[in-house]
Design a protein around this motif. Structure first.
Motif, PDB file in Angstrom:
ATOM      1  N   SER B  81       6.585 -89.720 -47.483  1.00  0.00           N
ATOM      2  CA  SER B  81       6.189 -88.707 -46.498  1.00  0.00           C
ATOM      3  C   SER B  81       4.686 -88.709 -46.229  1.00  0.00           C
ATOM      4  N   SER B  82       4.133 -89.123 -47.035  1.00  0.00           N
ATOM      5  CA  SER B  82       2.740 -88.899 -46.630  1.00  0.00           C
ATOM      6  C   SER B  82       2.067 -89.819 -45.827  1.00  0.00           C
ATOM      7  N   ILE B  83       2.726 -90.885 -45.412  1.00  0.00           N
ATOM      8  CA  ILE B  83       2.583 -91.594 -44.435  1.00  0.00           C
ATOM      9  C   ILE B  83       3.456 -91.392 -43.202  1.00  0.00           C
ATOM     10  N   GLY B  84       3.861 -90.346 -43.166  1.00  0.00           N
ATOM     11  CA  GLY B  84       4.760 -89.700 -41.926  1.00  0.00           C
ATOM     12  C   GLY B  84       6.190 -90.205 -41.956  1.00  0.00           C
ATOM     13  N   LEU B  85       6.695 -90.813 -42.868  1.00  0.00           N
ATOM     14  CA  LEU B  85       8.120 -91.742 -42.932  1.00  0.00           C
ATOM     15  C   LEU B  85       8.734 -90.425 -43.393  1.00  0.00           C
ATOM     16  N   ARG B  86       9.742 -89.640 -42.855  1.00  0.00           N
ATOM     17  CA  ARG B  86      10.572 -88.968 -43.493  1.00  0.00           C
ATOM     18  C   ARG B  86      12.138 -89.122 -43.562  1.00  0.00           C
ATOM     19  N   LEU B  87      12.465 -89.648 -44.845  1.00  0.00           N
ATOM     20  CA  LEU B  87      13.722 -90.015 -44.907  1.00  0.00           C
ATOM     21  C   LEU B  87      14.576 -89.016 -45.854  1.00  0.00           C
ATOM     22  N   PRO B  88      15.886 -89.135 -45.632  1.00  0.00           N
ATOM     23  CA  PRO B  88      16.726 -88.046 -46.264  1.00  0.00           C
ATOM     24  C   PRO B  88      16.635 -88.412 -47.866  1.00  0.00           C
ATOM     25  N   VAL B  89      16.572 -87.433 -48.650  1.00  0.00           N
ATOM     26  CA  VAL B  89      16.669 -87.519 -50.032  1.00  0.00           C
ATOM     27  C   VAL B  89      17.538 -88.756 -50.585  1.00  0.00           C
ATOM     28  N   PHE B  90      18.769 -88.628 -49.940  1.00  0.00           N
ATOM     29  CA  PHE B  90      19.646 -89.575 -50.604  1.00  0.00           C
ATOM     30  C   PHE B  90      19.446 -90.999 -50.330  1.00  0.00           C
ATOM     31  N   ALA B  91      18.822 -91.123 -49.034  1.00  0.00           N
ATOM     32  CA  ALA B  91      18.481 -92.496 -48.689  1.00  0.00           C
ATOM     33  C   ALA B  91      17.095 -92.942 -49.601  1.00  0.00           C
ATOM     34  N   VAL B 164      17.696 -89.309 -62.566  1.00  0.00           N
ATOM     35  CA  VAL B 164      16.284 -89.084 -62.457  1.00  0.00           C
ATOM     36  C   VAL B 164      16.018 -88.515 -61.003  1.00  0.00           C
ATOM     37  N   THR B 165      16.814 -88.851 -59.932  1.00  0.00           N
ATOM     38  CA  THR B 165      16.728 -88.345 -58.698  1.00  0.00           C
ATOM     39  C   THR B 165      16.692 -86.911 -58.332  1.00  0.00           C
ATOM     40  N   SER B 166      17.312 -86.126 -59.501  1.00  0.00           N
ATOM     41  CA  SER B 166      17.450 -84.783 -59.359  1.00  0.00           C
ATOM     42  C   SER B 166      15.968 -84.084 -59.310  1.00  0.00           C
ATOM     43  N   GLN B 167      15.004 -85.048 -59.610  1.00  0.00           N
ATOM     44  CA  GLN B 167      13.547 -84.537 -59.493  1.00  0.00           C
ATOM     45  C   GLN B 167      12.908 -84.653 -58.417  1.00  0.00           C
ATOM     46  N   ILE B 168      13.601 -85.470 -57.041  1.00  0.00           N
ATOM     47  CA  ILE B 168      13.398 -85.298 -55.741  1.00  0.00           C
ATOM     48  C   ILE B 168      14.377 -84.468 -55.013  1.00  0.00           C
ATOM     49  N   SER B 169      15.013 -83.378 -55.761  1.00  0.00           N
ATOM     50  CA  SER B 169      15.829 -82.695 -55.358  1.00  0.00           C
ATOM     51  C   SER B 169      17.070 -83.358 -54.707  1.00  0.00           C
ATOM     52  N   ALA B 170      17.493 -84.274 -55.126  1.00  0.00           N
ATOM     53  CA  ALA B 170      18.871 -84.943 -54.889  1.00  0.00           C
ATOM     54  C   ALA B 170      19.886 -83.953 -55.662  1.00  0.00           C
ATOM     55  N   GLU B 171      21.119 -83.635 -54.741  1.00  0.00           N
ATOM     56  CA  GLU B 171      22.067 -82.778 -55.498  1.00  0.00           C
ATOM     57  C   GLU B 171      23.016 -83.427 -56.229  1.00  0.00           C
ATOM     58  N   LEU B 173      24.845 -84.868 -60.028  1.00  0.00           N
ATOM     59  CA  LEU B 173      25.214 -84.092 -61.154  1.00  0.00           C
ATOM     60  C   LEU B 173      24.072 -83.055 -61.849  1.00  0.00           C
ATOM     61  N   THR B 174      23.098 -83.777 -62.261  1.00  0.00           N
ATOM     62  CA  THR B 174      22.029 -83.054 -62.963  1.00  0.00           C
ATOM     63  C   THR B 174      21.466 -82.292 -62.091  1.00  0.00           C
ATOM     64  N   GLY B 175      21.190 -82.495 -60.710  1.00  0.00           N
ATOM     65  CA  GLY B 175      20.518 -81.810 -59.778  1.00  0.00           C
ATOM     66  C   GLY B 175      21.274 -80.345 -59.619  1.00  0.00           C
ATOM     67  N   ILE B 176      22.762 -80.421 -59.704  1.00  0.00           N
ATOM     68  CA  ILE B 176      23.598 -79.635 -59.471  1.00  0.00           C
ATOM     69  C   ILE B 176      23.462 -78.730 -60.564  1.00  0.00           C
ATOM     70  N   GLY B 177      23.418 -79.236 -61.830  1.00  0.00           N
ATOM     71  CA  GLY B 177      23.415 -78.686 -63.118  1.00  0.00           C
ATOM     72  C   GLY B 177      22.082 -77.968 -63.150  1.00  0.00           C
ATOM     73  N   ASN B 178      20.720 -78.246 -62.630  1.00  0.00           N
ATOM     74  CA  ASN B 178      19.610 -77.417 -62.534  1.00  0.00           C
ATOM     75  C   ASN B 178      19.862 -75.975 -61.655  1.00  0.00           C
ATOM     76  N   LEU B 179      20.494 -76.507 -60.472  1.00  0.00           N
ATOM     77  CA  LEU B 179      20.867 -75.142 -59.566  1.00  0.00           C
ATOM     78  C   LEU B 179      21.793 -74.282 -60.536  1.00  0.00           C
ATOM     79  N   ILE B 180      22.892 -74.602 -61.011  1.00  0.00           N
ATOM     80  CA  ILE B 180      23.658 -73.814 -61.481  1.00  0.00           C
ATOM     81  C   ILE B 180      22.735 -72.969 -62.597  1.00  0.00           C
ATOM     82  N   GLN B 181      22.083 -73.842 -63.422  1.00  0.00           N
ATOM     83  CA  GLN B 181      21.327 -73.215 -64.511  1.00  0.00           C
ATOM     84  C   GLN B 181      20.506 -72.174 -64.015  1.00  0.00           C
ATOM     85  N   SER B 182      19.647 -72.307 -62.962  1.00  0.00           N
ATOM     86  CA  SER B 182      18.919 -71.436 -62.574  1.00  0.00           C
ATOM     87  C   SER B 182      19.478 -70.064 -61.829  1.00  0.00           C
ATOM     88  N   GLU B 183      20.865 -70.362 -61.621  1.00  0.00           N
ATOM     89  CA  GLU B 183      21.530 -69.016 -61.040  1.00  0.00           C
ATOM     90  C   GLU B 183      22.155 -68.224 -62.304  1.00  0.00           C
TER      91      GLU B 183
END
Lengths: 215, 227
Positions: B81-91, B164-171, B173-183
Motif C-alpha cells: 500500500s505504501s507503493i500505491g498498490l492497494r489489494l483487498p485484504v483477502f488477496a 495471523v491475517t487477523s492482524q491485517i483485519s482479515a475477517e 475466525l480469529t478476526g471475527i473473534g476479535n470483533l465479537i470480543q470488542s462488542e
C-alpha cells in the motif's frame, strides 16, 4: 514526522533483545513441560497416555495466536493483572510443551525395543532404565530436531505482539506508526529475525548431517 | 472465583463465527493449492535448474523460513500500500500465505525428490523416456507420495497460521473473534470457542487430506521404503 534513522533502528534492537529473552524463557520453561509431556505420552498407564494425547491434540490444533489471547485474557479474569510478558510466556510454554514434547517422544521411541527389554531383564527399575539406558541415547538423537525447533520458537514469539508485548515485531509496528515507512521498517525487522534464525538453522542442519554420518 | 462464564453471545453471533470459519477454510485452501504449485516449481528448480535458479530457490526458502509469517504479512500489506498498490485484504493474505507455505513445500518436496534412487532415473532413461516424462512420472509422482504425510502436517499448520491475517483485519475466525470480543467484552469465552473451532477444523483438514492422499496415491507407499 520522524524519519527512519539510527534511533529507530536502536529501538528495533531493543525489541530484538526482548524477542531473544522471551525465546530463551519459553525454551527453558517449555522444555521442562515438554519432557513431562514426552514421558506421559509413553507412560505405562493408559489413562495418562490418553490425557496427554488429548492435551497435545488440543494445543497443536489451536493457533498460537489464540493461545496468546486465551492465556492473556484468562489470567485477567482470574483477577490477576499480569504483564504481557507473563501471558506470552505461558502461551509459548503451552506451545513448546506440545510440539517439543512430541519431538522428544519420537526420540524416546526411536531407541530400539531391545534396549528397553535388555534393561528390564537386568532388573533395572523403570526410573533407572530411563535414567541410565534410554535417556542418554535419546538425548543425542533429539538434539538436531530441538535446535531446528528453536527457530520456530524465535519466529513465533512475534505473535506476542498482539497482546502488546514490545518485542521485535511490536517495536516494528510502533516505529512504522510514527515514521510511515513500512518497507524500510519491516525489512529491518525481517533482517533482524533472519540474523537470529539463520545461524540456528545452519547449526541445526550441521548437527543433522553430523548425526547421520555417525549413524 | 468471582468470575461468571457467559456464553450468551453465541446466540446472536454464531452466524458470524460460521462466516469466519468459512473464510479461514477458503483462505487456507487457496493458499495450500498455490503454495503446493510454488513448492513443486521450487523443488524442481532447486534440483534440476541452472545454478542461478538453484541460488534463487535457496535464498527464497531460507529467507521465508527464517522470518516470522506475521512480519511477512505486514511487509506485504503495508509495503504494497505504501507503493500505491492497494489489494483487498483477502488477496494480500492469500499471497502472503502462499509465499510462506510455498517455501516449506519446496523444502519438503525437494527432500522427496532427493530420496528417489538414481537407479530409477537411469532405468527410465534406458527405456527411452523423455526428460519431462522422467521428472513427472519417475521422480515427482513417487516423491510426492513419500512426502505426503509431511505435507499434510505442514498444511494443517498453515490452516492454523491463517489466524495471523487477523492482524491485517482479515475477517477470518480469529478476526471475527476479535470483533465479537470488542462488542461483548467476553474475551475468554469468545477465544475459547474460537480455539474449539480451530481444533475441529484441524481434525477436519487432517482427515480431508488423508482421504485425498488415499485417492491420489492408490498404492500408498510409506516414507522411506524402497520403490
Amino acid at each position: 514526522m520522524p524519519e527512519f534513522g539510527p534511533n529507530q533502528f536502536v529501538f528495533l534492537l531493543h525489541g530484538a533483545v526482548w524477542t531473544i529473552a522471551l525465546s530463551v524463557l519459553s525454551l527453558v520453561i517449555g522444555a521442562v513441560f515438554a519432557f513431562v509431556v514426552a514421558l506421559c505420552r509413553i507412560s505405562g498407564s493408559r489413562t495418562v497416555r490418553a490425557i496427554s494425547a488429548i492435551y497435545v491434540q488440543a494445543i497443536q490444533g489451536t493457533p498460537l495466536m489464540v493461545l496468546m489471547l486465551i492465556s492473556y485474557f484468562g489470567l485477567n479474569i482470574l483477577g490477576v493483572d499480569v504483564p504481557a510478558l507473563v501471558g506470552a510466556t505461558i502461551a509459548m510454554t503451552l506451545y513448546v510443551s506440545a510440539f517439543l514434547g512430541e519431538v522428544w517422544r519420537g526420540s524416546l521411541l526411536s531407541i530400539p525395543r531391545t534396549q528397553w527389554e535388555a534393561s528390564e531383564c537386568l532388573g533395572h527399575s523403570r526410573a533407572a532404565r530411563m535414567r541410565h539406558i534410554i535417556l542418554p541415547q535419546a538425548v543425542k538423537i533429539s538434539i538436531p530436531p530441538t535446535v531446528t525447533f528453536m527457530v520456530q520458537i524465535v519466529k513465533n514469539t512475534s505473535l506476542a505482539s498482539i497482546i502488546g508485548f514490545v518485542e521485535l515485531t511490536q517495536a516494528g509496528k510502533l516505529v512504522n506508526n510514527s515514521t510511515f515507512q513500512p518497507f524500510v521498517c519491516f525489512l529491518c525487522v525481517a533482517a533482524l529475525y533472519f540474523a537470529v534464525c539463520y545461524p540456528i538453522s545452519l547449526w541445526g542442519r550441521h548437527l543433522e548431517k553430523q548425526y547421520n554420518v555417525v549413524r | 472465583m468471582a468470575y461468571e462464564f457467559d456464553f450468551s453471545f453465541l446466540a446472536d453471533h454464531w452466524p458470524r463465527l460460521l462466516q469466519g470459519l468459512w473464510l479461514t477454510l477458503a483462505m487456507s485452501g487457496l493458499s495450500t493449492v498455490l503454495g503446493f504449485l510454488i513448492g513443486v516449481t521450487g523443488a524442481i528448480a532447486s534440483r534440476y535448474g541452472s545454478p542461478a535458479a538453484r541460488r534463487v530457490a535457496y535464498v527464497y526458502v531460507e529467507v521465508v523460513r527464517n522470518t516470522p509469517l506475521l512480519v511477512q504479512v505486514f511487509l506485504l500489506y503495508f509495503g504494497l500500500s505504501s507503493i500505491g498498490l492497494r489489494l483487498p485484504v483477502f488477496a494480500t493474505a492469500v499471497i502472503a500465505l502462499s509465499i510462506n507455505i510455498g517455501a516449506y513445500s519446496t523444502e519438503i518436496i525437494r527432500a522427496g525428490i532427493e530420496s528417489i534412487a538414481p537407479g530409477q532415473i537411469e532405468a527410465a532413461e534406458c527405456l527411452g523416456m523423455s526428460q519431462s516424462q522422467i521428472i513427472l512420472r519417475i521422480v515427482l509422482q513417487p516423491a510426492l507420495e513419500r512426502v505426503f504425510p509431511a505435507l499434510t502436517s505442514q498444511y494443517v499448520l498453515l490452516m492454523l497460521a491463517t489466524s495471523v491475517t487477523s492482524q491485517i483485519s482479515a475477517e477470518e475466525l480469529t478476526g471475527i473473534g476479535n470483533l465479537i470480543q470488542s462488542e461483548t467484552f467476553r474475551s475468554f469465552e469468545v477465544y475459547g470457542i474460537v480455539a474449539l473451532c480451530y481444533i475441529a477444523l484441524s481434525l477436519v483438514v487432517r482427515a480431508g487430506l488423508f482421504g485425498f492422499g488415499l485417492l491420489a496415491f492408490p498404492r500408498r507407499r510409506r516414507l522411506g521404503t524402497d520403490l
